[in-house]
Design an enzyme around this catalytic site. Structure first.
Site, short mmCIF file in Angstrom:
data_model
loop_
_atom_site.label_atom_id
_atom_site.label_comp_id
_atom_site.label_asym_id
_atom_site.label_seq_id
_atom_site.Cartn_x
_atom_site.Cartn_y
_atom_site.Cartn_z
NE ARG A 172 -3.23 -2.88 0.53
CZ ARG A 172 -3.98 -3.66 1.25
NH1 ARG A 172 -3.13 -3.73 2.35
NH2 ARG A 172 -5.02 -4.39 1.13
CG ASP A 201 -2.98 -6.03 -1.41
OD1 ASP A 201 -4.44 -5.46 -1.82
OD2 ASP A 201 -2.97 -5.89 -0.57
CG HIS A 272 -5.65 -8.38 -1.37
ND1 HIS A 272 -6.09 -6.88 -0.83
CD2 HIS A 272 -6.51 -9.15 -0.76
CE1 HIS A 272 -7.15 -6.92 0.16
NE2 HIS A 272 -7.35 -7.97 0.21
CD GLU A 342 -10.00 -8.10 3.44
OE1 GLU A 342 -10.18 -7.84 4.00
OE2 GLU A 342 -8.85 -7.76 3.11
CD1 TRP A 408 -7.51 -13.05 7.41
CD2 TRP A 408 -7.44 -11.02 8.27
NE1 TRP A 408 -7.96 -12.77 7.06
CE2 TRP A 408 -8.66 -11.46 7.19
CE3 TRP A 408 -8.08 -10.00 8.80
CZ2 TRP A 408 -9.14 -10.85 6.30
CZ3 TRP A 408 -9.13 -9.22 8.16
CH2 TRP A 408 -9.53 -9.60 6.92
CE1 TYR A 433 -4.77 -8.06 11.65
CE2 TYR A 433 -5.79 -6.71 10.19
CZ TYR A 433 -5.11 -7.80 10.59
OH TYR A 433 -5.22 -8.78 9.80
CD1 TRP A 483 -3.14 -4.88 8.40
CD2 TRP A 483 -2.25 -5.29 6.32
NE1 TRP A 483 -2.86 -6.19 8.35
CE2 TRP A 483 -2.66 -6.98 6.68
CE3 TRP A 483 -1.84 -5.28 5.25
CZ2 TRP A 483 -2.49 -7.59 6.61
CZ3 TRP A 483 -1.66 -6.42 4.29
CH2 TRP A 483 -1.54 -7.52 5.00
CB THR A 484 1.41 0.46 5.04
OG1 THR A 484 1.39 -0.26 3.90
CG2 THR A 484 2.43 0.24 5.74
C1 ACM Z 1 -6.53 -8.91 6.07
O1 ACM Z 1 -6.09 -7.88 7.24
N1 ACM Z 1 -7.12 -9.15 4.48
C2 ACM Z 1 -5.07 -10.39 5.72
#
Ligand code: ACM
Length: 568
Positions: A172, A201, A272, A342, A408, A433, A483-484
């Site tokens: 990201r 991603d 992704h 996802e 997760w 997270y 996650w950025t």
């Molecule tokens: C994730 O947070 N989609 C692994």
């Protein structure tokens, strides 16, 4: 050193006052004793440092780090290594007792000795030795007039878990190589030993693949980025991008290995994957979308554009993984992460080609296609002596034999996988997270999701209650995920990661009691010493009182959620 071993020790809470108190160590060791009445050992220009068998790497690292911070040469002794002021060695008896990552550190007026179960234990012992010297031992050049005293202590230590990780999302927002090397040092300083690199991603492809140059020529760049959460009306119009060359990756992997950190690469499939499809449109579902018109995503969320379930796509990704396996040797990283999270199924539902594939393969609908993808790479990796790990969605449609799971969406996936005999890394979003906001204050920059304070992270328990003993043995450890989307630079990453990573490190290293019984005030008090270390390291952590003015992002929308996060 023998006089040291015979000296009388008092446990930390004993009645004899130590000559110099052991500084507040983080993560807390298994046991710490201070030697009553013993003087500290003072490092001087004459101090020597010797490595016994197995301690060479740790000694070389310590000589470099302390040499920079103190200006002292810390040379090997001219004669008998047993006379050195600092000694680091691997010792079979210690290994038997404390395992390969365990160590005993004994310091007294004549010097200090680390006896470790293996080279990794020697390195963690060396890290503790640096902590004992105070915050200035984390600087890169000596300050004038400093003296360097090791308190008289006896420490016995070993980690609770073998997988003590952090995920860094460099897709990201790209983190240039120097920043990754710095994070490896920060992980190692906290005795963390896994860096999970989320390399691909929808918003970017970050690793050079020689046979597919467009993955980085096209896939590593986007013209602009959403500024804030996707609900924000703002755009950052600065083009964003970057990737690691194969030599950069080799350097990162080797640098990490010297610090006993394993780098686990993640190539996320079959969702992704928009950056890859933008580079090579045949990877997408071309019968339902004009894949040639797709671009690397400038927005956040989950793109509906996913890989096509074709043999061609499998061959393409086998090519990617072939190069990846060369970059990440099995000794360094037996695990390869293939994502699997996802993956929206809308394109596959609409695609006649995907539907024909479902019939041809005889799989159960679109979920079956996803599981066909994952199983293919499970077998492919196993045939090459590697192990697949994926997000807990890989449980849907049947978990491939041998696969491990990153849990997760809560504990549930991890529990199901562990009870079925699969290895698990616990990283439930409800707890670890680190993109989630750290306080309910309106001053939090670009606040995402639920409030997860330092104390919340300190009370995270990787092994959920009720897990059978057999299943609990399959919990390899835990991982904090970064996650950025709203972390465009190192300063924002530091702010989200610290100080919470220090609490996380103690959770996965130290033998803490159940969450409700953890000594939070004690940890908070030890953090006072730790903030000084982070200051010396130049870490832009969130101060206990909230963000400094330049750490705020007034007017940039995040997506805060109220209340406690629901457990999956
Ligand atoms: C994730 O947070 N989609 C692994």
């Amino acid at each position: 050193m023998s006089a040291l071993r015979n000296s009388r020790c008092t446990e930390r809470n004993g009645d004899a006052a130590p000559a110099v108190a052991a500084p507040d160590l983080i993560p807390a060791p298994l046991s710490t004793g201070t030697t009553a009445g013993a003087d500290p050992y003072e490092l001087t220009p004459a101090s020597t440092l010797a490595a016994g068998p197995g301690g060479e790497g740790a000694a070389a690292w310590l000589r470099r780090e302390l040499g920079a911070a103190t200006g002292l040469p810390l040379l090997p002794p001219a004669g008998d290594p047993g006379t050195a002021g600092l000694r680091i060695a691997v010792d079979a008896a210690t290994g038997k007792e404390l395992g390969p990552e365990g160590y005993r550190l004994t310091a007294g007026p004549e010097g200090a000795e680390v006896l470790a179960g293996g080279p990794a234990g020697a390195f963690w012992g060396a890290q503790t030795l640096r902590q004992l010297l105070g915050p200035d031992a984390y600087r890169r050049a000596p300050l004038p007039g400093r003296t360097w005293r090791l308190p008289a202590v006896r420490i016995e230590d070993r980690p609770r878990f073998g997988w003590r990780g952090m995920l860094l999302d460099v897709a990201r927002h790209f983190m240039p190589k120097d920043g990754v090397l710095r994070y490896i040092d920060l992980l190692a300083a906290h005795k963390l030993n896994v860096l999970h690199l989320h390399l691909t991603d929808d918003q970017g492809w970050r690793v050079e693949i020689r046979r597919y140059p467009r993955l980085t020529e096209v896939g590593a760049w986007r013209p602009r980025s959403r500024w804030g959460h996707r609900a924000s009306p703002l755009w950052n119009e600065t083009p964003h991008g970057g990737f690691y060359t194969q030599d950069d990756i080799r350097e990162i992997v080797a640098y990490a290995a010297e610090r006993h950190v394993r780098v686990v690469p993640e190539i996320d499939v079959p969702g992704h994957s928009l950056a890859a499809i933008a580079a090579y449109p045949h990877l997408g579902n071309a019968d339902v979308v004009d894949t040639a018109a797709l671009e690397v995503w400038d927005d956040w969320g989950i793109s509906p554009h996913v890989l096509a379930p074709t043999e061609d796509v499998l061959r393409f990704y086998e090519g990617v993984f072939e190069e990846l396996l060369e970059l990440f040797p099995a000794e360094v990283s037996p695990f390869v992460h293939i994502g699997g999270d996802e993956c929206p199924k809308d394109e596959w539902r609409a695609s006649p080609a995907a539907q024909a594939r479902i019939r041809e393969l005889g799989v159960a609908g679109e979920d079956g296609l996803q599981s066909w993808f994952i199983r293919h790479f499970d077998g492919w990796l196993a045939a090459r002596g590697r192990r697949l790990i994926g997000w807990d969605e890989i449980l849907e449609g049947g978990l491939a034999p041998g696969a491990a799971v990153s849990s997760w969406r809560g504990y549930a996936g991890g529990i199901a996988a562990a009870e079925a005999g699969h290895d698990v890394v616990m990283c439930p979003e409800q707890h670890v997270y680190l993109d989630y906001r750290q306080s309910g204050s309106p001053d939090e920059p670009m606040p995402i999701a639920y409030v997860r304070t330092l104390e919340d992270v300190y009370r995270f328990e990787p092994v959920p209650p009720g897990l059978s003993a057999d299943a609990a043995a399959h919990v390899l450890g835990a991982q904090a995920n970064v996650w950025t989307e709203v972390m465009a630079d190192q300063g924002r990453v530091d702010y989200q990661v610290f100080p919470r990573l220090a609490a996380f490190a103690e959770v996965v290293w130290s033998a803490l009691p159940a969450p409700a019984d953890r000594d939070w005030p004690g940890f908070e008090a030890r953090m006072t010493a730790h903030y000084a270390r982070l200051d010396a390291l130049g870490v832009g952590y969130r101060p206990p009182g909230g963000p400094l003015p330049w750490q705020r992002r007034p007017g940039v929308l995040g997506r805060p959620r109220e209340g406690a996060p629901p457990e999956a």
